[in-house]
Design a protein around this motif. Structure first.
Motif, short mmCIF file in Angstrom:
data_model
loop_
_atom_site.label_atom_id
_atom_site.label_comp_id
_atom_site.label_asym_id
_atom_site.label_seq_id
_atom_site.Cartn_x
_atom_site.Cartn_y
_atom_site.Cartn_z
N ASN A 101 0.82 -1.20 0.00
CA ASN A 101 0.00 0.00 0.00
C ASN A 101 0.86 1.26 0.00
OD1 ASN A 101 0.88 0.36 2.72
ND2 ASN A 101 -0.71 -1.05 3.40
N LYS A 102 0.23 2.41 0.20
CA LYS A 102 0.96 3.69 0.20
C LYS A 102 2.04 3.74 1.28
CE LYS A 102 -2.84 6.60 -1.45
NZ LYS A 102 -3.64 7.80 -1.16
N ASN A 122 0.19 11.21 -0.48
CA ASN A 122 -1.14 11.75 -0.81
C ASN A 122 -1.40 11.76 -2.31
OD1 ASN A 122 -1.80 12.17 1.90
ND2 ASN A 122 -0.85 14.19 1.89
N GLN A 130 0.02 6.80 -6.76
CA GLN A 130 -0.81 6.21 -7.83
C GLN A 130 -1.03 4.73 -7.55
OE1 GLN A 130 -2.05 7.70 -10.70
NE2 GLN A 130 -2.96 5.76 -11.28
N GLN A 131 -2.29 4.31 -7.50
CA GLN A 131 -2.59 2.89 -7.38
C GLN A 131 -2.43 2.27 -8.77
OE1 GLN A 131 -6.45 1.86 -5.81
NE2 GLN A 131 -5.85 -0.28 -5.50
N ASN A 176 -2.31 -1.47 -11.29
CA ASN A 176 -2.71 -2.86 -11.47
C ASN A 176 -1.78 -3.59 -12.43
OD1 ASN A 176 -5.19 -2.86 -9.85
ND2 ASN A 176 -5.90 -1.40 -11.37
N GLU A 230 -2.39 -2.05 -3.22
CA GLU A 230 -3.57 -2.19 -2.37
C GLU A 230 -3.86 -0.93 -1.59
OE1 GLU A 230 -2.53 -5.41 0.22
OE2 GLU A 230 -2.17 -6.78 -1.44
N LYS A 231 -5.12 -0.66 -1.37
CA LYS A 231 -5.50 0.44 -0.49
C LYS A 231 -5.15 0.06 0.93
CE LYS A 231 -8.58 2.97 -3.18
NZ LYS A 231 -7.91 4.09 -3.73
N CYS A 232 -4.74 1.05 1.71
CA CYS A 232 -4.38 0.81 3.10
C CYS A 232 -5.62 0.96 3.97
CB CYS A 232 -3.31 1.80 3.52
SG CYS A 232 -2.72 1.55 5.20
N LEU A 233 -5.93 -0.04 4.74
CA LEU A 233 -7.12 -0.01 5.60
C LEU A 233 -6.87 0.76 6.88
CD1 LEU A 233 -8.23 -3.72 5.13
CD2 LEU A 233 -9.02 -1.71 3.87
N LYS A 246 -4.77 3.51 7.25
CA LYS A 246 -4.27 4.89 7.10
C LYS A 246 -5.14 5.64 6.14
CE LYS A 246 -0.94 8.07 7.41
NZ LYS A 246 -0.97 8.95 8.48
#
Length: 162
Positions: A55-56, A137, A140-141, A143, A157-160, A162
């Motif tokens: 994630n980020k 901030n 870029q996500q 795939n 992946e998105k961070c759950l 943060k």
């Protein structure tokens, strides 16, 4: 990422490759270890365990790690370009020795490059965390590796947390 635990997981061939790398540059062992430890401590403090995912916060960690290795090795290397080359060599080796799928490996290599670039551009150690938080901030996500944007942190992946 417990450093010694990760080293203990290496097989004989991987241990030999890592040992050989430091054999020819023994003065860089301690600065690299300290930079790695510092990176993990900072990320644990800022993000808890979230930075161990793709994630980020992981993007932040990889960029910070490369920045701190380059910075820590500069006194030994004497030249900025040599310190950057060392950071690339050791973190590329980490990716080679890590069992990562193609996309996460590409993500890590890209984010590593961002950290070295920031060091090359003269971002100071007092400003690096602030700079990387701002870059997080704008991360870029992705795939696929074709979606990587130069100059931006990338993540999968998105961070759950943060």
């Amino acid at each position: 990422m417990a450093i010694w635990a990760r080293i203990k997981q290496l097989d004989l061939k991987q241990s030999f490759i890592l040992g050989k790398t430091f054999l020819f540059k023994p003065g860089l062992l301690l600065p690299t270890y300290r930079a790695t430890k510092n990176t993990v401590e900072i990320c644990n403090q800022l993000f808890g365990k979230a930075h161990h995912q793709d994630n980020k916060t992981n993007a932040f960690r990889h960029a910070l790690w490369n920045f701190l290795i380059a910075e820590a090795s500069l006194p030994q290397c004497k030249e900025k370009n040599k310190a950057i080359a060392w950071a690339k060599e050791i973190t590329d080796l980490h990716e080679k020795l890590s069992p990562n799928p193609k996309l996460p490996r590409a993500m890590d290599l890209h984010n590593n490059k961002i950290g070295r670039k920031l060091f090359e551009q003269g971002v100071t150690s007092t400003k690096i965390i602030e700079k990387l938080e701002a870059m997080m901030n704008e991360a870029q996500q992705i795939n696929s590796t074709k979606e990587v944007i130069e100059g931006k942190l990338v993540f999968i992946e998105k961070c759950l947390n943060k």
